[in-house]
Scaffold this active site. Structure first.
Site, mmCIF file in Angstrom:
data_model
loop_
_atom_site.group_PDB
_atom_site.id
_atom_site.type_symbol
_atom_site.label_atom_id
_atom_site.label_comp_id
_atom_site.label_asym_id
_atom_site.label_seq_id
_atom_site.Cartn_x
_atom_site.Cartn_y
_atom_site.Cartn_z
ATOM 1 N N GLN A 134 24.708 -41.709 45.253
ATOM 2 C CA GLN A 134 24.156 -41.495 43.990
ATOM 3 C C GLN A 134 23.956 -40.191 43.607
ATOM 4 O OE1 GLN A 134 22.659 -44.466 42.823
ATOM 5 N NE2 GLN A 134 22.363 -43.464 41.052
ATOM 6 N N PHE A 135 24.983 -39.557 42.773
ATOM 7 C CA PHE A 135 24.994 -38.304 42.377
ATOM 8 C C PHE A 135 23.641 -38.113 41.374
ATOM 9 C CE2 PHE A 135 27.656 -39.888 39.178
ATOM 10 C CZ PHE A 135 27.227 -39.042 38.091
ATOM 11 N N THR A 136 23.442 -38.839 40.724
ATOM 12 C CA THR A 136 22.505 -38.920 39.664
ATOM 13 C C THR A 136 21.168 -38.383 40.238
ATOM 14 O OG1 THR A 136 22.042 -41.187 39.654
ATOM 15 C CG2 THR A 136 23.650 -40.360 38.198
#
Length: 149
Positions: free
Chosen positions: A78-80
């Site tokens: 989950q890079f966000t």
């Protein structure tokens, strides 16, 4: 390294409408690798996650770990989670680690959870457009930041 841990009754992740990872009673983990993270950051999370006592014992107290309840885990990249929302209204994701740095750490976490004795550890697909479905149990949601451990 950032981890959002949700105690779930079940969770699944789909890519193009096909389930690629799932878990029953256990943890749904959203994992964000931040620029500059190292194996030391991953090790801090691995010393904490399998042993978090957030399942209820016979007295209704959160006193049991995922290991104690023979729980499963689903880990989704989950890079966000690395979003910087401090300027304007559009998040910046420049704090997220590049894939060549993030993928090995993501895989290291997954293997570390398996080595800790978690019954089943499944994943999504790094960088894919995924649909996550879960039934949060409690709800119980814990946020861990390796820089604060």
């Amino acid at each position: 390294m950032l981890a959002v841990i949700q105690r779930v009754k079940y969770a699944s992740v789909k890519i193009e409408n096909e389930i690629c990872g799932k878990c029953e009673k256990g943890f749904m983990i959203l994992l964000g690798v931040v620029e500059g993270d190292t194996k030391e950051d991953a090790d801090k999370l691995l010393k904490k996650i399998p042993y978090l006592r957030i399942f209820e014992d016979e007295n209704g107290k959160m006193n049991l770990s995922c290991l104690d309840v023979d729980g499963e885990m689903l880990v989704v990249s989950q890079f966000t989670l690395a979003a910087d929302c401090s300027h304007g209204r559009r998040p910046s994701f420049t704090n997220a680690a590049a894939p060549d740095a993030a993928i090995p750490l993501y895989e290291y976490i997954v293997e570390g959870l398996k080595s800790a004795g978690i019954k089943s550890v499944e994943t999504g697909e790094f960088g894919a457009d995924m649909a996550v479905e879960l039934l949060n149990d409690g709800p119980v949601t814990i946020i861990l930041n390796s820089k604060e451990l």
